[in-house]
Design an enzyme around this catalytic site. Structure first.
Site, PDB file in Angstrom:
ATOM      1  N   ARG A 105      35.105  35.021  43.454  1.00  0.00           N
ATOM      2  CA  ARG A 105      33.871  35.168  42.699  1.00  0.00           C
ATOM      3  C   ARG A 105      34.156  35.147  41.210  1.00  0.00           C
ATOM      4  O   ARG A 105      34.969  35.929  40.709  1.00  0.00           O
ATOM      5  CB  ARG A 105      33.182  36.483  43.087  1.00  0.00           C
ATOM      6  N   THR A 109      29.703  34.770  36.204  1.00  0.00           N
ATOM      7  CA  THR A 109      28.508  34.177  36.807  1.00  0.00           C
ATOM      8  C   THR A 109      28.190  34.742  38.185  1.00  0.00           C
ATOM      9  O   THR A 109      27.084  34.565  38.691  1.00  0.00           O
ATOM     10  CB  THR A 109      28.673  32.656  36.942  1.00  0.00           C
ATOM     11  N   ASP A 201      36.240  48.090  46.893  1.00  0.00           N
ATOM     12  CA  ASP A 201      36.667  46.731  47.198  1.00  0.00           C
ATOM     13  C   ASP A 201      37.445  46.742  48.506  1.00  0.00           C
ATOM     14  O   ASP A 201      38.533  47.311  48.588  1.00  0.00           O
ATOM     15  CB  ASP A 201      37.538  46.189  46.064  1.00  0.00           C
ATOM     16  N   ASP A 204      41.081  45.320  48.330  1.00  0.00           N
ATOM     17  CA  ASP A 204      42.012  46.218  47.641  1.00  0.00           C
ATOM     18  C   ASP A 204      42.362  47.415  48.510  1.00  0.00           C
ATOM     19  O   ASP A 204      43.531  47.840  48.574  1.00  0.00           O
ATOM     20  CB  ASP A 204      41.399  46.708  46.315  1.00  0.00           C
TER      21      ASP A 204
END
Length: 210
Positions: A105, A109, A201, A204
């Site tokens: 990602r 944006t 996350d 992670d």
């Protein structure tokens, strides 16, 4: 599957998800819980697999018994966090074919950028289950599904651990024919596109990185 969103509210799923949400849960425990919960979610997403009778012989007599029909289904992991769900599902469905979609990602944006795509042959003849722990903005998920459709897939389901309302809406807008199965529909996204309350996350936490 006819409804677009299915929330798996089984007590074992919800209990394990709560443990995964806790910030003090270690990487090893998080990884194990993800493997366990993925198998429970797999039961739901594969509930309507087609069956066909086959004659077998038990120790006592012959019988017609149900077995899975058609080509082996395809599990498609959205890298890298999707591999956590994939590993558990493969223990349940070891004959499944496996593919990978690599997307990251763009942090400015929030749009997906492709860096890897390798999927099984004959997708048009397989049930395709796309796995990714988080359905957040839905941009990466929608892009991955579109790539699979472009590769021939026609029967696709999306499996995730957590979903945000924004992601569900994005998927329904882009792919109304693709059912979404999740353990929880959370409250919203924050300004960085992370699910709240969420669990951080997933990649992670699974791999012990930051």
């Amino acid at each position: 599957m006819t409804q677009h969103l299915t929330i798996v509210d089984h007590p074992l799923v919800q209990h394990k998800l709560t443990l995964m949400r806790e910030k003090e849960t270690s990487t090893a425990v998080f990884r194990q819980l993800l493997r366990e919960i993925s198998q429970l979610l797999a039961y739901e997403v594969t509930r309507e697999l087609p069956m066909t009778p086959r004659e077998i012989e038990t120790p006592l007599q012959k019988m017609d018994a149900p077995v899975l029909a058609g080509r082996k289904l395809a599990l498609i992991s959205i890298l890298r966090a999707g591999n956590g769900l994939l590993d558990g599902m493969l223990e349940l469905i070891p004959s499944a074919r496996v593919g990978f979609v690599g997307l990251y990602r763009d942090e400015e944006t929030l749009q997906p950028v492709k860096y890897y795509f390798k999927v099984p042959e004959n997708l048009a003849e397989r049930l395709v289950i796309v796995v990714d722990p988080m359905l957040a903005t839905g941009n990466s998920s929608a892009a991955a599904v579109q790539m699979l459709k472009d590769a021939g897939a026609t029967n696709i389901r999306f499996l995730c651990l957590l979903a945000a309302p924004e992601g569900v809406a994005r998927m329904k807008e882009a792919h109304p024919d693709v059912p979404v199965v999740t353990a929880s529909l959370d409250e919203r996204l924050n300004e960085k596109g992370y699910i709240l309350p969420g669990l951080g996350d997933a990649g992670d936490r699974m791999f012990g990185t930051r």
